[in-house]
Each structure stands twice: as structure tokens, then as C-alpha cells.
Design a protein around this motif. Structure first.
Motif, PDB file in Angstrom:
ATOM      1  N   GLN A 191       0.858  -1.302  -0.016  1.00 63.70           N
ATOM      2  CA  GLN A 191       0.289  -0.247  -0.072  1.00 63.70           C
ATOM      3  C   GLN A 191       1.142   1.236  -0.274  1.00 63.70           C
ATOM      4  N   LEU A 192       2.099   0.971   0.833  1.00 59.46           N
ATOM      5  CA  LEU A 192       2.949   2.558   0.396  1.00 59.46           C
ATOM      6  C   LEU A 192       3.271   2.786  -0.085  1.00 59.46           C
ATOM      7  N   LEU A 193       3.894   1.383  -1.387  1.00 58.72           N
ATOM      8  CA  LEU A 193       4.317   1.003  -2.216  1.00 58.72           C
ATOM      9  C   LEU A 193       3.324   2.597  -3.622  1.00 58.72           C
ATOM     10  N   ILE A 194       2.244   1.635  -3.808  1.00 58.53           N
ATOM     11  CA  ILE A 194       1.197   2.355  -4.340  1.00 58.53           C
ATOM     12  C   ILE A 194       1.075   3.769  -3.997  1.00 58.53           C
ATOM     13  N   MET A 195       0.492   4.004  -2.821  1.00 58.72           N
ATOM     14  CA  MET A 195       0.410   5.566  -2.501  1.00 58.72           C
ATOM     15  C   MET A 195       1.250   6.447  -2.695  1.00 58.72           C
ATOM     16  N   VAL A 196       2.891   6.793  -3.125  1.00 59.72           N
ATOM     17  CA  VAL A 196       3.674   7.203  -2.646  1.00 59.72           C
ATOM     18  C   VAL A 196       4.008   6.966  -4.503  1.00 59.72           C
ATOM     19  N   VAL A 197       3.609   6.428  -5.035  1.00 63.19           N
ATOM     20  CA  VAL A 197       3.528   6.594  -6.870  1.00 63.19           C
ATOM     21  C   VAL A 197       2.707   7.994  -7.070  1.00 63.19           C
ATOM     22  N   LEU A 198       0.972   7.509  -6.192  1.00 63.02           N
ATOM     23  CA  LEU A 198       0.308   7.753  -6.766  1.00 63.02           C
ATOM     24  C   LEU A 198       0.123   9.511  -6.232  1.00 63.02           C
ATOM     25  N   SER A 199       0.301   9.780  -5.084  1.00 61.59           N
ATOM     26  CA  SER A 199       0.952  11.381  -4.470  1.00 61.59           C
ATOM     27  C   SER A 199       1.585  12.165  -5.101  1.00 61.59           C
ATOM     28  N   ALA A 200       2.062  11.659  -5.781  1.00 59.81           N
ATOM     29  CA  ALA A 200       3.418  12.844  -6.301  1.00 59.81           C
ATOM     30  C   ALA A 200       1.995  13.974  -7.372  1.00 59.81           C
ATOM     31  N   GLN A 201       2.936  15.104  -6.765  1.00 61.46           N
ATOM     32  CA  GLN A 201       1.771  16.046  -7.425  1.00 61.46           C
ATOM     33  C   GLN A 201       0.500  15.821  -7.155  1.00 61.46           C
ATOM     34  N   ASP A 202       0.070  15.682  -5.956  1.00 65.94           N
ATOM     35  CA  ASP A 202      -0.841  15.181  -5.795  1.00 65.94           C
ATOM     36  C   ASP A 202      -1.067  14.930  -3.758  1.00 65.94           C
ATOM     37  N   SER A 203      -2.122  14.906  -3.328  1.00 62.27           N
ATOM     38  CA  SER A 203      -2.349  15.879  -1.957  1.00 62.27           C
ATOM     39  C   SER A 203      -1.856  13.916  -0.996  1.00 62.27           C
ATOM     40  N   ASP A 204      -1.022  13.671  -0.338  1.00 65.01           N
ATOM     41  CA  ASP A 204      -1.603  13.039   0.884  1.00 65.01           C
ATOM     42  C   ASP A 204      -3.332  12.795   1.251  1.00 65.01           C
ATOM     43  N   ALA A 205      -3.409  13.630   1.225  1.00 68.17           N
ATOM     44  CA  ALA A 205      -5.183  13.932   2.268  1.00 68.17           C
ATOM     45  C   ALA A 205      -5.850  13.338   0.456  1.00 68.17           C
ATOM     46  N   HIS A 206      -5.831  13.744  -0.476  1.00 71.62           N
ATOM     47  CA  HIS A 206      -6.576  12.926  -1.497  1.00 71.62           C
ATOM     48  C   HIS A 206      -6.260  11.088  -1.038  1.00 71.62           C
ATOM     49  N   ILE A 207      -4.496  11.210  -1.778  1.00 72.34           N
ATOM     50  CA  ILE A 207      -4.573   9.612  -1.833  1.00 72.34           C
ATOM     51  C   ILE A 207      -5.308   8.517  -0.685  1.00 72.34           C
ATOM     52  N   ASN A 208      -5.333   9.385   0.421  1.00 72.07           N
ATOM     53  CA  ASN A 208      -5.992   8.631   1.191  1.00 72.07           C
ATOM     54  C   ASN A 208      -7.446   8.672   1.239  1.00 72.07           C
ATOM     55  N   SER A 209      -7.703   9.146   0.773  1.00 76.54           N
ATOM     56  CA  SER A 209      -9.580   9.556   0.758  1.00 76.54           C
ATOM     57  C   SER A 209     -10.107   8.318  -0.211  1.00 76.54           C
ATOM     58  N   ILE A 210      -8.305   8.053  -1.458  1.00 76.47           N
ATOM     59  CA  ILE A 210      -9.202   6.909  -2.692  1.00 76.47           C
ATOM     60  C   ILE A 210      -8.774   6.019  -2.140  1.00 76.47           C
ATOM     61  N   ALA A 211      -7.737   5.629  -0.940  1.00 76.78           N
ATOM     62  CA  ALA A 211      -7.331   4.362  -1.002  1.00 76.78           C
ATOM     63  C   ALA A 211      -8.474   3.583  -0.373  1.00 76.78           C
TER      64      ALA A 211
END
Length: 210
Positions: A35-55
């Protein structure tokens, strides 16, 4: 003489920040290394909060690398279409999953991680720090790039790689794994674009405050 200052001196000066934030979990709300790997890739140029919401929905559909590796691009896009640069990220994730095949194959070295699509040094440093393996660099995210020059650690720059290399000259290797994340948390909570200097634990040694 060190171009950017006495490394041991800076380590001591920033001890309050290290003490305050050392060991604190990254703001991405992951529950395992996949999950960390996927979320780190998705969070580039985006916000951690947004990625947390779709995770949660994403990981309900794709609970591991094996399940992600057999999906198709259209199905994957339906889960991340609101993410910045989603087309490229979808292709990167599929390539990562197809190459790794299973969670246990996720590398934990700088060389291994940066060989993955969409994983640069900043992302690799985050994954290694959160996985508690010896650091090979220093996290230099947008918060660190703002905070470090303000304090007086390094010259002002917008280049994360350059900032990281300069910080690696400033600090002893023993604190590489924690100092970047500590400065990032300081930037998220106190040393914001409009800084809250009066409540900062290191204001007395900060160039900006002085």
C-alpha cells in the motif's frame, strides 16, 4: 571546511525537531509495504489527504500486487481518474505490478526502488524510512525544500535532488533516515508558507526568524 556548515553542529541544533517527530508515521495512511508503494507513486504532484481518501476503495479492489498485475488499464483508471497525472501513473503501476508479481518482491534499496517506474529518490527515501531500513539518502519533499533554506541549512532551490545532496553534506549519516521527515513535519505543521514562528522549537537558530 563544509560548504553548508558544521554537520555535527546542525545535528545538535535540530535535536528538538528530531525529538519531536522521530519515528512518527508518514501522513499517507498505508497498512503494509504494498500500500505504501502504491500510495507514494499516486501522491506525486497530489496531496496525501486526497490519496488517503481514495485508498480504501482502491485496495479493496486491488489488495496486493498479484491482483493489480492482472487488471486492465480501464479498470485501474476508474479508481484513480481524479489523481494528478493519472494516465501515466496507471501505466507505471501496471508495469510495477507486472514486474514484481508479488508483494514480497518489493525492493528496499535505493537502486532497486528507483528502478521502478514512478519512483524517484524522494519516494524511495520515504519507503525505506517507513520500512525501517538503513537510509541511503534524505527525504527532500516540497516541505523540506521550503524549510531547509529558511533555517539556513542549504541555499534556496526548487530542485529536490540538489537539495537532498546538499543536506547529505550537512548531516551525519546516522540521522539521514529521520531528519528529512522531521523537517517535512515541521514544514507541514509550523514552518508553513506563512510560518508560525513564535511556537517553533528552533526559532532561535533559524535565519528566517532572526
Amino acid at each position: 571546511m563544509d560548504l553548508f556548515g558544521d554537520s555535527d553542529n546542525w545535528s545538535g541544533k535540530l535535536a528538538p525537531v528530531l525529538k519531536q517527530y522521530e519515528g512518527r508515521k508518514h501522513p499517507l495512511d498505508y497498512h503494509n509495504r504494498y500500500q505504501l508503494l502504491i500510495m507514494v507513486v499516486l501522491s506525486a504532484q497530489d496531496s496525501d489527504a486526497h490519496i488517503n481518501s481514495i485508498a480504501p476503495a482502491f485496495f479493496e479492489t486491488y489488495p496486493n500486487i498479484a491482483s493489480l498485475s492482472v487488471t486492465d488499464i480501464d479498470s485501474l483508471l476508474s479508481h484513480i481518474s481524479g489523481v494528478q497525472n493519472f494516465n501515466n501513473k496507471a501505466n507505471w503501476l501496471l508495469e510495477i505490478a507486472k514486474n514484481l508479481k508479488k508483494d514480497s518482491n518489493i525492493p528496499l534499496t535505493m537502486h532497486g526502488l528507483t528502478a521502478l517506474k514512478g519512483v524517484g529518490r524522494k519516494s524511495a527515501n520515504v519507503i525505506m524510512r517507513e520500512s525501517h531500513v538503513p537510509a541511503e539518502g534524505i527525504i527532500a519533499d516540497l516541505h523540506v525544500i521550503r524549510v531547509a533554506p529558511r533555517i539556513g541549512l542549504i541555499p534556496e532551490t526548487k530542485d529536490g535532488i540538489k537539495a537532498e545532496k546538499q543536506l547529505m553534506q550537512v548531516f551525519t549519516k546516522a540521522i539521514w533516515g529521520e531528519i528529512g521527515m522531521a523537517l517535512s513535519f515541521l514544514g507541514r505543521e509550523i514552518c508553513r508558507p506563512k510560518p508560525k514562528c513564535p511556537i517553533c522549537s528552533i526559532k532561535d537558530i533559524c535565519n528566517y526568524y532572526r
